[in-house]
Design a protein around this motif. Sequence first.
Motif, PDB file in Angstrom:
ATOM      1  N   GLY A   1      30.346  48.503  25.821  1.00 14.74           N
ATOM      2  CA  GLY A   1      31.072  47.297  26.185  1.00 14.74           C
ATOM      3  C   GLY A   1      32.448  47.164  25.591  1.00 14.74           C
ATOM      4  N   ARG A   2      33.038  48.290  25.064  1.00 10.83           N
ATOM      5  CA  ARG A   2      34.314  48.209  24.360  1.00 10.83           C
ATOM      6  C   ARG A   2      35.529  48.409  25.265  1.00 10.83           C
ATOM      7  NH1 ARG A   2      33.241  49.037  18.936  1.00 10.83           N
ATOM      8  NH2 ARG A   2      31.257  48.021  18.493  1.00 10.83           N
ATOM      9  N   CYS A   3      35.323  48.771  26.515  1.00  6.17           N
ATOM     10  CA  CYS A   3      36.476  49.080  27.374  1.00  6.17           C
ATOM     11  C   CYS A   3      36.742  47.951  28.376  1.00  6.17           C
ATOM     12  CB  CYS A   3      36.255  50.412  28.100  1.00  6.17           C
ATOM     13  SG  CYS A   3      34.803  50.443  29.170  1.00  6.17           S
ATOM     14  N   ARG A   4      36.616  46.711  27.944  1.00 10.42           N
ATOM     15  CA  ARG A   4      36.765  45.566  28.854  1.00 10.42           C
ATOM     16  C   ARG A   4      38.209  45.396  29.317  1.00 10.42           C
ATOM     17  NH1 ARG A   4      32.707  40.740  26.998  1.00 10.42           N
ATOM     18  NH2 ARG A   4      30.988  42.063  26.317  1.00 10.42           N
ATOM     19  N   VAL A   5      38.362  45.191  30.600  1.00 13.24           N
ATOM     20  CA  VAL A   5      39.655  44.867  31.206  1.00 13.24           C
ATOM     21  C   VAL A   5      39.408  43.729  32.196  1.00 13.24           C
ATOM     22  CG1 VAL A   5      40.556  47.208  30.936  1.00 13.24           C
ATOM     23  CG2 VAL A   5      39.383  46.579  33.052  1.00 13.24           C
ATOM     24  N   ARG A   6      40.510  43.072  32.572  1.00 18.30           N
ATOM     25  CA  ARG A   6      40.373  41.949  33.499  1.00 18.30           C
ATOM     26  C   ARG A   6      41.193  42.205  34.758  1.00 18.30           C
ATOM     27  NH1 ARG A   6      42.107  35.590  32.509  1.00 18.30           N
ATOM     28  NH2 ARG A   6      41.150  34.771  34.422  1.00 18.30           N
ATOM     29  N   PHE A   7      40.534  42.217  35.896  1.00 17.75           N
ATOM     30  CA  PHE A   7      41.225  42.312  37.179  1.00 17.75           C
ATOM     31  C   PHE A   7      41.834  40.956  37.497  1.00 17.75           C
ATOM     32  CE2 PHE A   7      38.610  46.006  37.328  1.00 17.75           C
ATOM     33  CZ  PHE A   7      39.216  46.890  38.206  1.00 17.75           C
ATOM     34  N   LEU A   8      43.163  40.927  37.675  1.00 19.65           N
ATOM     35  CA  LEU A   8      43.853  39.669  37.915  1.00 19.65           C
ATOM     36  C   LEU A   8      43.870  39.298  39.391  1.00 19.65           C
ATOM     37  CD1 LEU A   8      46.805  40.075  35.386  1.00 19.65           C
ATOM     38  CD2 LEU A   8      44.580  38.951  35.063  1.00 19.65           C
ATOM     39  N   GLY A   9      43.434  40.196  40.225  1.00 19.46           N
ATOM     40  CA  GLY A   9      43.262  39.896  41.641  1.00 19.46           C
ATOM     41  C   GLY A   9      41.787  39.995  41.997  1.00 19.46           C
ATOM     42  N   THR A  10      41.502  40.590  43.124  1.00 19.55           N
ATOM     43  CA  THR A  10      40.115  40.777  43.533  1.00 19.55           C
ATOM     44  C   THR A  10      39.456  41.819  42.641  1.00 19.55           C
ATOM     45  OG1 THR A  10      40.689  40.256  45.816  1.00 19.55           O
ATOM     46  CG2 THR A  10      38.600  41.408  45.432  1.00 19.55           C
ATOM     47  N   ALA A  11      38.344  41.448  42.044  1.00 20.11           N
ATOM     48  CA  ALA A  11      37.643  42.355  41.136  1.00 20.11           C
ATOM     49  C   ALA A  11      36.538  43.094  41.885  1.00 20.11           C
ATOM     50  CB  ALA A  11      37.037  41.581  39.973  1.00 20.11           C
ATOM     51  N   PRO A  12      36.245  44.342  41.490  1.00 19.66           N
ATOM     52  CA  PRO A  12      35.167  45.077  42.140  1.00 19.66           C
ATOM     53  C   PRO A  12      33.800  44.478  41.833  1.00 19.66           C
ATOM     54  CG  PRO A  12      35.995  46.287  40.239  1.00 19.66           C
ATOM     55  CD  PRO A  12      36.917  45.128  40.442  1.00 19.66           C
ATOM     56  N   VAL A  13      32.820  44.852  42.616  1.00 18.42           N
ATOM     57  CA  VAL A  13      31.456  44.358  42.420  1.00 18.42           C
ATOM     58  C   VAL A  13      30.934  44.854  41.068  1.00 18.42           C
ATOM     59  CG1 VAL A  13      29.097  44.416  43.304  1.00 18.42           C
ATOM     60  CG2 VAL A  13      31.039  44.314  44.891  1.00 18.42           C
ATOM     61  N   PRO A  14      30.350  43.964  40.258  1.00 19.34           N
ATOM     62  CA  PRO A  14      29.843  44.396  38.946  1.00 19.34           C
ATOM     63  C   PRO A  14      28.727  45.435  39.081  1.00 19.34           C
ATOM     64  CG  PRO A  14      29.984  41.997  39.070  1.00 19.34           C
ATOM     65  CD  PRO A  14      30.195  42.508  40.461  1.00 19.34           C
ATOM     66  N   THR A  15      28.681  46.323  38.130  1.00 18.80           N
ATOM     67  CA  THR A  15      27.640  47.342  38.078  1.00 18.80           C
ATOM     68  C   THR A  15      26.481  46.843  37.206  1.00 18.80           C
ATOM     69  OG1 THR A  15      28.540  48.399  36.111  1.00 18.80           O
ATOM     70  CG2 THR A  15      29.415  49.122  38.255  1.00 18.80           C
ATOM     71  N   PRO A  16      25.324  47.506  37.272  1.00 14.91           N
ATOM     72  CA  PRO A  16      24.207  47.085  36.408  1.00 14.91           C
ATOM     73  C   PRO A  16      24.579  47.093  34.929  1.00 14.91           C
ATOM     74  CG  PRO A  16      23.423  48.580  38.109  1.00 14.91           C
ATOM     75  CD  PRO A  16      24.908  48.548  38.228  1.00 14.91           C
ATOM     76  N   GLU A  17      25.360  48.073  34.507  1.00 13.92           N
ATOM     77  CA  GLU A  17      25.768  48.121  33.100  1.00 13.92           C
ATOM     78  C   GLU A  17      26.598  46.907  32.722  1.00 13.92           C
ATOM     79  OE1 GLU A  17      25.223  52.308  34.589  1.00 13.92           O
ATOM     80  OE2 GLU A  17      26.289  50.509  35.294  1.00 13.92           O
ATOM     81  N   GLU A  18      27.414  46.422  33.649  1.00  7.69           N
ATOM     82  CA  GLU A  18      28.257  45.255  33.356  1.00  7.69           C
ATOM     83  C   GLU A  18      27.432  43.972  33.290  1.00  7.69           C
ATOM     84  OE1 GLU A  18      32.546  46.682  35.173  1.00  7.69           O
ATOM     85  OE2 GLU A  18      30.942  46.139  36.564  1.00  7.69           O
ATOM     86  N   PHE A  19      26.403  43.866  34.091  1.00  4.30           N
ATOM     87  CA  PHE A  19      25.527  42.703  33.972  1.00  4.30           C
ATOM     88  C   PHE A  19      24.864  42.663  32.599  1.00  4.30           C
ATOM     89  CE2 PHE A  19      25.484  42.699  38.729  1.00  4.30           C
ATOM     90  CZ  PHE A  19      25.922  41.394  38.895  1.00  4.30           C
ATOM     91  N   ALA A  20      24.644  43.830  32.010  1.00  4.81           N
ATOM     92  CA  ALA A  20      24.007  43.893  30.691  1.00  4.81           C
ATOM     93  C   ALA A  20      24.993  43.641  29.561  1.00  4.81           C
ATOM     94  CB  ALA A  20      23.329  45.251  30.500  1.00  4.81           C
ATOM     95  N   GLU A  21      26.271  44.035  29.726  1.00  4.45           N
ATOM     96  CA  GLU A  21      27.233  44.001  28.625  1.00  4.45           C
ATOM     97  C   GLU A  21      28.238  42.858  28.708  1.00  4.45           C
ATOM     98  OE1 GLU A  21      27.335  45.872  25.956  1.00  4.45           O
ATOM     99  OE2 GLU A  21      25.671  47.184  26.511  1.00  4.45           O
ATOM    100  N   VAL A  22      28.431  42.268  29.889  1.00  3.87           N
ATOM    101  CA  VAL A  22      29.458  41.246  30.100  1.00  3.87           C
ATOM    102  C   VAL A  22      28.777  39.958  30.554  1.00  3.87           C
ATOM    103  CG1 VAL A  22      31.625  40.703  31.282  1.00  3.87           C
ATOM    104  CG2 VAL A  22      31.039  43.100  30.796  1.00  3.87           C
ATOM    105  N   SER A  23      29.197  38.823  29.992  1.00  3.21           N
ATOM    106  CA  SER A  23      28.578  37.551  30.340  1.00  3.21           C
ATOM    107  C   SER A  23      28.910  37.159  31.777  1.00  3.21           C
ATOM    108  CB  SER A  23      29.054  36.449  29.391  1.00  3.21           C
ATOM    109  OG  SER A  23      30.419  36.140  29.631  1.00  3.21           O
TER     110      SER A  23
END
Length: 611
Positions: A44-66
């Motif tokens: 979970g250390r490589c977090r970035v923020r899409f300022l426009g349309t963001a891609p669909v979250p992956t299973p790993e992101e559901f686990a690591e990102v609120s």
Amino acid sequence: MQIVLRIQPEGTQVLIPASLPLPEALLTAGTAIALPCGGKGTCGRCRVRFLGTAPVPTPEEFAEVSSNELEAGWRLACRHILTDSAEIYVPPSSQWVPAKDFFAQMPAVWAHRYRRFLLRVPNHCSLQSEDLRAYVNEHLRQHGHTHPTWLGRAPLDLPKSLSYTPTRLQVDLYDDYVLRVHISERAATRSPLGLAVDVGTTTLAAALVDLETGEVLAADSTLNPQARVGADVMSRIRYAMESPEGTMRLHEAVVRGIEELSRRLIQSTPHAYKDILVAVAVGNPTMMHTLFGESPQSLGQAPYFGLWYGPRIEAVSCGQFELLPHLLLVGGPMISGHVGADLVAAVVATGLLAQPQPVLLLDIGTNCELALWDGQTLWVTSAPAGPAFEAATISSGMRAEPGAIDHVAFTSDGQVLIHTIGGGPPKGICGAGLIDVLALLLEIEGVDAAGNLQPARECVESLRIQPSAHGPIYELSIFAHGSQVPVTLTQADVRALQLAKSAIRAALEVLLHESQITPAKLTRIYLAGSFGAHLRASSLQRIGVLPEDVAPDRILSVGNAAGAGVVHMLCRREAWEQALQVARSAKYVELAGMPLFDELFIEHMQFPSRP
């Protein structure tokens, strides 16, 4: 297809090829992302923020990102491929900005590897004929260079036609290698430059050096571009094994990284690319193999042999280095499949072999290399310490940058002093701070000898232990002045540190056993590497990395000794010859499968107890 990538808050905008993995796309734009887990989406250390349309979250992101962060556009960079133009915010906590110094003090008198010769052009000699090469060779032989080498092509920096006949030519020689032949009048103001390159598993660093004076004109470092396929050497070796083009991609990645550093170094000085004549590189065996385009597969399989160990000298092939097409690339000598040219360079820089009494050198990192000089024999080995000491896999770990807790200690009145880099509120904790915290907890019995956090104990004001939300695991919360959130040290973090310190200490004890030396006989312990420069000797002894019967004033930090060593190896003939001697004479001790190492590893999992 080209797409536009905008990076905030820098405001950078670049055109890049579509379908690049996001970390690689960001690196192409000059922003390196930390990937402690090797891009597996688990840290979970490589977090970035899409300022426009963001891609669909992956299973790993559901686990690591609120869920709130996901809705706001936060994603893990390692989980996405950039197929369309995007604007992305990269927070400082996700960026990797490593730093390595290359300080090298040259002696008053030294033998240069680089030499320049001025030749008068004879009337019968054509500038574009083989006659010129024969004439140069004869001149060099008269000055003691009996076997000049042109590496298959004549590096003639000469115009095809002249309105006059030059009276003198300049020949640039490196050892016995002819680097360049050019008109001396045009070369009068040009300094001959070299690159000293430290190819680390995590950090790629280079220094621009004046070959005549040994002066470091500029130095810079970046994340090794290979890190996108994994954080350690085994991940690089697996990549080379599993991908048909893996070796070539690893090679191209490190070459592009060196070229990018070269570009930044030249831009910071008044020099030109054509002034860089030679590069000397050091690194562990896996990095050296990939630098020269060789497969590292044999390094990952018993008996862990490399394809070569001695020095390697090549003229780069056409197109290999686009900015440096006439570069002479020199790889430093290695010792074994696990001990590389970087440790050789560190031994050269610290002058280990000139010490009359036993001396120990440790380069502490993801892969810890150790060298013990007993006065007659140099014993070396390598221990897989992992990334815990560099805080890469620690719950609140971060690199050594502003906001990182780097030192923790008791004051004279019994209070806890917490220091952060830059003096601001704590954002996390780096490796040096972790070791200090663990040493302090052992002192106040907040951790027992087996490494268990003690939740029933009341600690001092700045340190308190409380239950975590993960069941019977406890967290240590560090609340410093101005901190917005607690910085935590979990039971899992302590276990990771135990494994790392036990591997290093067991390797150290094996070398002492092989050389029949007791710790008390060590007159010096040198801590090398950019990480070692920030460590406190007393804390290393308290947690058991170093033996306690060595006086703390004998334990010295020597900074990036590999960087200093490669500068000496680049410029000084004596240093290069010493590196060859070190690599030839060192006795490598293989720890894999050694019962003594296994026994010592288990023994030193325990923390030292106070009487």
